[in-house]
Enzyme design. Structure first.
Site, PDB file in Angstrom:
ATOM      1  N   ALA A  60       0.853  -1.194   0.000  1.00 28.73           N
ATOM      2  CA  ALA A  60       0.000   0.000   0.000  1.00 28.73           C
ATOM      3  C   ALA A  60       0.885   1.240   0.000  1.00 28.73           C
ATOM      4  O   ALA A  60       1.973   1.231   0.584  1.00 28.73           O
ATOM      5  CB  ALA A  60      -0.867  -0.021   1.249  1.00 28.73           C
ATOM      6  N   GLY A  99       0.590  -5.051   0.748  1.00 25.20           N
ATOM      7  CA  GLY A  99      -0.550  -5.113  -0.170  1.00 25.20           C
ATOM      8  C   GLY A  99      -0.198  -5.791  -1.488  1.00 25.20           C
ATOM      9  O   GLY A  99      -1.064  -6.407  -2.126  1.00 25.20           O
ATOM     10  N   GLU A 102      -0.531  -9.275  -0.860  1.00 21.61           N
ATOM     11  CA  GLU A 102      -1.958  -9.566  -0.661  1.00 21.61           C
ATOM     12  C   GLU A 102      -2.694  -9.663  -2.004  1.00 21.61           C
ATOM     13  O   GLU A 102      -3.615 -10.467  -2.148  1.00 21.61           O
ATOM     14  CB  GLU A 102      -2.580  -8.495   0.251  1.00 21.61           C
ATOM     15  CG  GLU A 102      -2.110  -8.680   1.696  1.00 21.61           C
ATOM     16  CD  GLU A 102      -2.506  -7.531   2.607  1.00 21.61           C
ATOM     17  OE1 GLU A 102      -2.248  -6.367   2.229  1.00 21.61           O
ATOM     18  OE2 GLU A 102      -3.076  -7.795   3.677  1.00 21.61           O
ATOM     19  N   GLU A 122       4.264  -5.370   7.057  1.00 13.07           N
ATOM     20  CA  GLU A 122       3.484  -4.258   7.604  1.00 13.07           C
ATOM     21  C   GLU A 122       3.904  -3.857   9.016  1.00 13.07           C
ATOM     22  O   GLU A 122       3.878  -2.670   9.354  1.00 13.07           O
ATOM     23  CB  GLU A 122       1.985  -4.595   7.591  1.00 13.07           C
ATOM     24  CG  GLU A 122       1.319  -4.497   6.217  1.00 13.07           C
ATOM     25  CD  GLU A 122       1.428  -5.761   5.379  1.00 13.07           C
ATOM     26  OE1 GLU A 122       2.261  -6.640   5.698  1.00 13.07           O
ATOM     27  OE2 GLU A 122       0.667  -5.880   4.395  1.00 13.07           O
TER      28      GLU A 122
HETATM   29  N1  3HC Z   1       4.616   3.395  -0.076  1.00 14.29           N
HETATM   30  C1  3HC Z   1       5.049   4.557  -0.583  1.00 14.29           C
HETATM   31  N2  3HC Z   1       6.276   4.708  -1.112  1.00 14.29           N
HETATM   32  C2  3HC Z   1       7.090   3.638  -1.117  1.00 14.29           C
HETATM   33  C3  3HC Z   1       6.701   2.389  -0.600  1.00 14.29           C
HETATM   34  C4  3HC Z   1       5.391   2.286  -0.059  1.00 14.29           C
HETATM   35  N3  3HC Z   1       4.907   1.140   0.442  1.00 14.29           N
HETATM   36  N4  3HC Z   1       7.717   1.525  -0.748  1.00 14.29           N
HETATM   37  C5  3HC Z   1       8.705   2.208  -1.338  1.00 14.29           C
HETATM   38  N5  3HC Z   1       8.337   3.472  -1.571  1.00 14.29           N
HETATM   39  C6  3HC Z   1       9.108   4.547  -2.217  1.00 14.29           C
HETATM   40  C7  3HC Z   1      10.282   4.988  -1.357  1.00 14.29           C
HETATM   41  O1  3HC Z   1       9.883   5.986  -0.443  1.00 14.29           O
HETATM   42  C8  3HC Z   1      11.242   5.511  -2.393  1.00 14.29           C
HETATM   43  O2  3HC Z   1      10.792   6.802  -2.750  1.00 14.29           O
HETATM   44  P1  3HC Z   1      11.845   7.919  -3.247  1.00 14.29           P
HETATM   45  O3  3HC Z   1      12.438   7.373  -4.491  1.00 14.29           O
HETATM   46  O4  3HC Z   1      10.983   9.109  -3.416  1.00 14.29           O
HETATM   47  O5  3HC Z   1      12.855   8.060  -2.140  1.00 14.29           O
HETATM   48  C9  3HC Z   1      11.003   4.589  -3.583  1.00 14.29           C
HETATM   49  O6  3HC Z   1       9.723   4.004  -3.378  1.00 14.29           O
HETATM   50  C10 3HC Z   1      12.017   3.484  -3.717  1.00 14.29           C
HETATM   51  O7  3HC Z   1      12.111   2.805  -2.474  1.00 14.29           O
HETATM   52  P2  3HC Z   1      13.521   2.341  -1.879  1.00 14.29           P
HETATM   53  O8  3HC Z   1      14.486   3.464  -1.947  1.00 14.29           O
HETATM   54  O9  3HC Z   1      13.253   1.729  -0.553  1.00 14.29           O
HETATM   55  O10 3HC Z   1      13.953   1.239  -2.947  1.00 14.29           O
HETATM   56  P3  3HC Z   1      14.645  -0.151  -2.694  1.00 14.29           P
HETATM   57  O11 3HC Z   1      14.816  -0.776  -4.001  1.00 14.29           O
HETATM   58  O12 3HC Z   1      15.846   0.004  -1.810  1.00 14.29           O
HETATM   59  O13 3HC Z   1      13.596  -1.024  -1.841  1.00 14.29           O
HETATM   60  C11 3HC Z   1      11.454  -1.967  -1.304  1.00 14.29           C
HETATM   61  C12 3HC Z   1      12.356  -1.348  -2.391  1.00 14.29           C
HETATM   62  C13 3HC Z   1      12.071  -3.301  -0.814  1.00 14.29           C
HETATM   63  C14 3HC Z   1      10.124  -2.199  -1.912  1.00 14.29           C
HETATM   64  C15 3HC Z   1      11.376  -0.990  -0.101  1.00 14.29           C
HETATM   65  O14 3HC Z   1      11.038   0.288  -0.580  1.00 14.29           O
HETATM   66  C16 3HC Z   1      10.352  -1.371   0.934  1.00 14.29           C
HETATM   67  O15 3HC Z   1      10.638  -2.198   1.774  1.00 14.29           O
HETATM   68  N6  3HC Z   1       9.168  -0.745   0.874  1.00 14.29           N
HETATM   69  C17 3HC Z   1       8.150  -0.884   1.889  1.00 14.29           C
HETATM   70  C18 3HC Z   1       7.475  -2.225   1.834  1.00 14.29           C
HETATM   71  C19 3HC Z   1       6.376  -2.289   2.848  1.00 14.29           C
HETATM   72  O16 3HC Z   1       6.575  -2.099   4.031  1.00 14.29           O
HETATM   73  N7  3HC Z   1       5.157  -2.592   2.378  1.00 14.29           N
HETATM   74  C20 3HC Z   1       4.001  -2.662   3.233  1.00 14.29           C
HETATM   75  C21 3HC Z   1       3.227  -1.384   3.122  1.00 14.29           C
HETATM   76  S1  3HC Z   1       1.833  -1.374   4.212  1.00 14.29           S
HETATM   77  C22 3HC Z   1       0.660  -2.277   3.362  1.00 14.29           C
HETATM   78  O17 3HC Z   1       0.916  -2.759   2.309  1.00 14.29           O
HETATM   79  C23 3HC Z   1      -0.675  -2.360   4.011  1.00 14.29           C
HETATM   80  C24 3HC Z   1      -1.532  -3.363   3.355  1.00 14.29           C
HETATM   81  O18 3HC Z   1      -1.519  -4.535   4.063  1.00 14.29           O
HETATM   82  C25 3HC Z   1      -2.949  -2.854   3.275  1.00 14.29           C
END
Ligand code: 3HC
Length: 686
Positions: A60, A99, A102, A122
């Site tokens: 998400a 997400g 998911e 998450e």
């Molecule tokens: N939401 C918004 N922006 C995100 C994002 C997310 N979930 N994941 C990554 N981004 C953005 C980063 O802020 C970054 O933005 P920028 O270029 O403006 O700085 C860009 O995407 C690239 O991210 P990284 O620099 O981290 O790139 P990497 O290649 O090093 O890593 C990744 C990629 C492994 C996907 C890492 O970004 C990551 O771990 N992201 C978060 C994953 C996460 O926690 N997902 C769960 C979200 S909560 C959810 O999904 C709820 C659901 O259950 C309803």
């Protein structure tokens, strides 16, 4: 558009397309919902969904989490995908997280590329899966794997996901494989929501809760996730989904999720200042000094493939450096981080020598020698003589004046500080210290190394201790004051551990050695404000030879080199010193201990901001979290300060002035924030 569609015969192709990592926002959710209707209208026999670029979907869009949830909601979108008469296949080309995972779990079938990773991280953002992750994962993998994935947020690689039953296949070309799946076979796969939930297993829940208590004390989301999994076992799927969603929404609005999101985005925003020129090309590195720090820095550089020349002052130093690096290599081998071949190649890239000429071609040298100005100046003179005038020269000093070191060289503009944290190959923080004359190219080169080493770079100005150690020394001072005036080291440590640190300040001091702080205090003797209260207990400890764990006794005793034991002699020292000083000791509560230590840091950090030593409150958060163990789920020191609120902080510091007006002199930044109704984050971004 965040979702693109096309068709070939009876197959609909859906691509998640929101660069760089296909985060799932409102537009993508709507696009997916539209794609479900499109596929049904077209009467396809399958839909293959994949991600554009390197990711399937990173989850998400966490940037949406600050506001109210926006329709269409992801659980409804996934319900539509799962219940559609057109079966969806997820062709997982890269990371499928949160997400993103998911979406895949709601598809009828999942085929992943070998490099893909699937996970429900998450909890690392302070929430739980909010679109079926808790309910669908356990139906596919069974309880234990699902609990592990959800509670710790660690993703599975494709191979492990296949073994766990989370996906159906691993294929080099998952799109092609998805296209080849036999239609009858696909139709026979039972949608995940229709699979039975696993049986309740009390032992599995006890085990995961025990591990969480140990590994993530204080954090709410992992425990809530476990509760939702447990309760979901005895609920119909749709009700379990409602429970999951309500828990997700509740946590999303809470302090911990806000704090963890703040750190997530602050880490990603830690980038070099704009308009820096190109960095020097980092073809090799010279490191001076093979002690713990130097060996760690050298090992970190060797590990990413850089040749390193490690410079020592004599044969004994060479031997010690080789032993230190050998130890790091051995640990890498023991932990499976290094293969035998990898270790051999790493050793081949290393030269340990006393001959500075061997480093003549290094574009960057990092000095990590003893913390003594004269020693450092002598080393920089040798670097001046041996390396080309283009080479960037960095010092890893923790406290010393980078400008004074620079001034002693023939080209001060090429000197900067690169302050690593021990163990240098593991700790993520890198303070990049800009001296008064540091050139933009030298700065760019520091950032370039930080990027290669995957560090979190934070720009710092020159002062005693830069950002982190300067703040930490106030923390230490406040701890010693509390100890002298009424507490014990173990009460202080316990209070800070309960606040969220992995270790309290006294245990940390025992690990690093009390002689380090002693040397720093002797350096500060000449410039210390004579009106400032000086707590002599730490000096007495050193005089008594209690140097910390390395000698078996410091603030604690370590009988037989084992675990720590409280030492009544240490407690008596405070009684004695307080008696000499005519202090009537007070019994501090845990809350009072935490308040004093944390307020002392906040006040100093506000001065660090005022003086431009740190560029922003968020940078201080990164320093405290990635270098000093401040609980990440509290968002770092300044984020936490803003949750307390500036008016409250000002009121409490002002009250403490009655005890000691010098130590509790209110920072002008706090005063200004209070007057203008600003938070510390707002002050620093103005
Ligand atoms: N939401 C918004 N922006 C995100 C994002 C997310 N979930 N994941 C990554 N981004 C953005 C980063 O802020 C970054 O933005 P920028 O270029 O403006 O700085 C860009 O995407 C690239 O991210 P990284 O620099 O981290 O790139 P990497 O290649 O090093 O890593 C990744 C990629 C492994 C996907 C890492 O970004 C990551 O771990 N992201 C978060 C994953 C996460 O926690 N997902 C769960 C979200 S909560 C959810 O999904 C709820 C659901 O259950 C309803």
């Amino acid at each position: 558009m965040n979702v693109t569609t096309r068709s070939e015969g009876l197959t609909g192709f859906v691509t998640l397309d929101n660069p760089p990592v296909n985060a799932i926002g409102k537009e993508m959710r709507q696009g997916l919902l539209d794609a479900v209707a499109w596929a049904e209208r077209e009467n396809f026999d399958r839909v293959i969904v994949t991600g554009a670029g390197r990711a399937f979907a990173a989850g998400a869009d966490a940037k949406e989490f600050d506001g109210a949830a926006l329709e269409p909601y992801l659980p409804d979108v996934l319900d539509a995908i799962e219940k559609s008469f057109v079966p969806w296949i997820a062709a997982i080309n890269g990371v499928a997280l949160g997400g993103g995972a998911e979406i895949a779990l709601a598809c009828r079938m999942r085929i992943a590329a070998p490099q893909a990773q699937i996970g429900l991280p998450e909890v690392t953002l302070g929430v739980i899966p909010g679109a079926g992750g808790t309910q669908r994962a356990m139906r596919l993998t069974g309880l234990e794997t699902a609990l592990d994935m959800i509670a710790f947020g660690r993703p599975l690689r494709a191979g492990a996901a296949l073994k766990a039953g989370l996906i159906h296949a691993v294929e080099d070309d998952p799109m092609d494989a998805a296209d080849m799946v036999n239609t009858e076979e696909l139709q026979c796969i039972v949608p995940t929501w229709e699979l039975p939930a696993p049986d309740h297993d009390a032992a599995a829940f006890d085990a995961i809760r025990a591990r969480l208590a140990q590994r993530s004390p204080g954090q709410i989301a992992p425990l809530r996730a476990v509760d939702v999994v447990e309760q979901g076992l005895s609920l119909p799927f749709d009700q379990a989904m409602k429970l999951e969603r309500a828990t997700f929404l509740d946590l999303k609005g809470g302090d911990q999720s806000r704090a963890l999101r703040h750190i997530f985005f602050a880490e990603r925003a830690a980038k070099p200042p704009k308009d820096l020129p190109p960095a020097s090309e980092l073809t090799e590195i010279a490191v001076v000094g093979g002690g713990t720090m130097g060996a760690g820095i050298a090992y970190a550089c060797l590990s990413i493939g850089l040749p390193v020349t490690l410079l020592e002052s004599d044969a004994e130093g060479v031997e010690r450096a080789q032993a230190n690096i050998g130890q790091l290599v051995q640990t890498g081998l023991d932990r499976g981080r290094l293969s035998d071949d990898g270790a051999r190649a790493l050793r081949d890239r290393l030269t340990v020598t006393t001959d500075y000429a061997k480093a003549a071609n290094a574009p960057l040298a990092i000095e990590a020698a003893f913390e003594d100005m004269e020693v450092k100046k002598a080393i920089f003179a040798q670097l001046d003589a041996a390396l080309s005038l283009d080479a960037v020269l960095a010092t890893n000093t923790s406290y010393l004046d980078v400008d004074e070191i620079a001034a002693s060289t023939n080209e001060p503009s090429r000197v900067l500080g690169l302050h690593f944290f021990a163990p240098a190959h593991i700790m993520r923080l890198l303070e990049i210290v800009r001296g008064a004359r540091t050139s933009p190219r030298a700065l760019a080169t520091g950032y370039a190394l930080g990027k290669l080493l995957k560090k979190v770079p934070v720009l710092a100005g020159v002062c005693d201790g830069f950002i982190g150690n300067r703040i930490y020394s106030r923390y230490r001072e406040a701890a010693d004051t509390v100890f002298m005036d009424g507490s014990t080291p173990w009460e202080v440590d316990e209070a800070m551990v309960n606040f969220g640190y992995a270790m309290g300040p006294y245990e940390v001091a025992d690990l690093s050695g009390l002689d380090i702080g002693y040397a720093a205090r002797r350096r500060q003797d000449a410039t210390r404000d004579p009106n400032r209260r000086y707590i002599p207990i730490a000096d007495r400890m050193v005089e008594l030879g209690k140097l910390g764990k390395k000698v078996g006794a410091g603030w604690y005793r370590y009988p037989g080199g084992g675990g720590k034991v409280e030492d009544p002699i240490v407690a008596d020292l405070a009684l004695e010193e307080a008696h000499f000083a005519g202090i009537e000791r007070t019994d501090y509560t845990e809350d009072q201990i935490v308040e004093r230590l944390v307020l002392a840091m906040i006040n100093e950090a506000a001065d660090v901001l005022a003086e431009g030593i740190a560029q922003s409150a968020a940078d201080i958060d990164l320093v405290t979290v990635f270098g000093y163990g401040f609980p990440r789920w509290r968002g770092g020191l300044m984020h936490y300060a803003d949750t307390l609120g500036v008016p409250h902080i000002v009121e409490r510091i002002t009250a403490l002035q009655a005890e000691d007006p010098v130590a509790w002199k209110l920072s002008p930044v706090l005063e200004e924030c209070e007057k203008r109704g600003l938070s510390l984050a707002e002050w620093s971004t103005e």
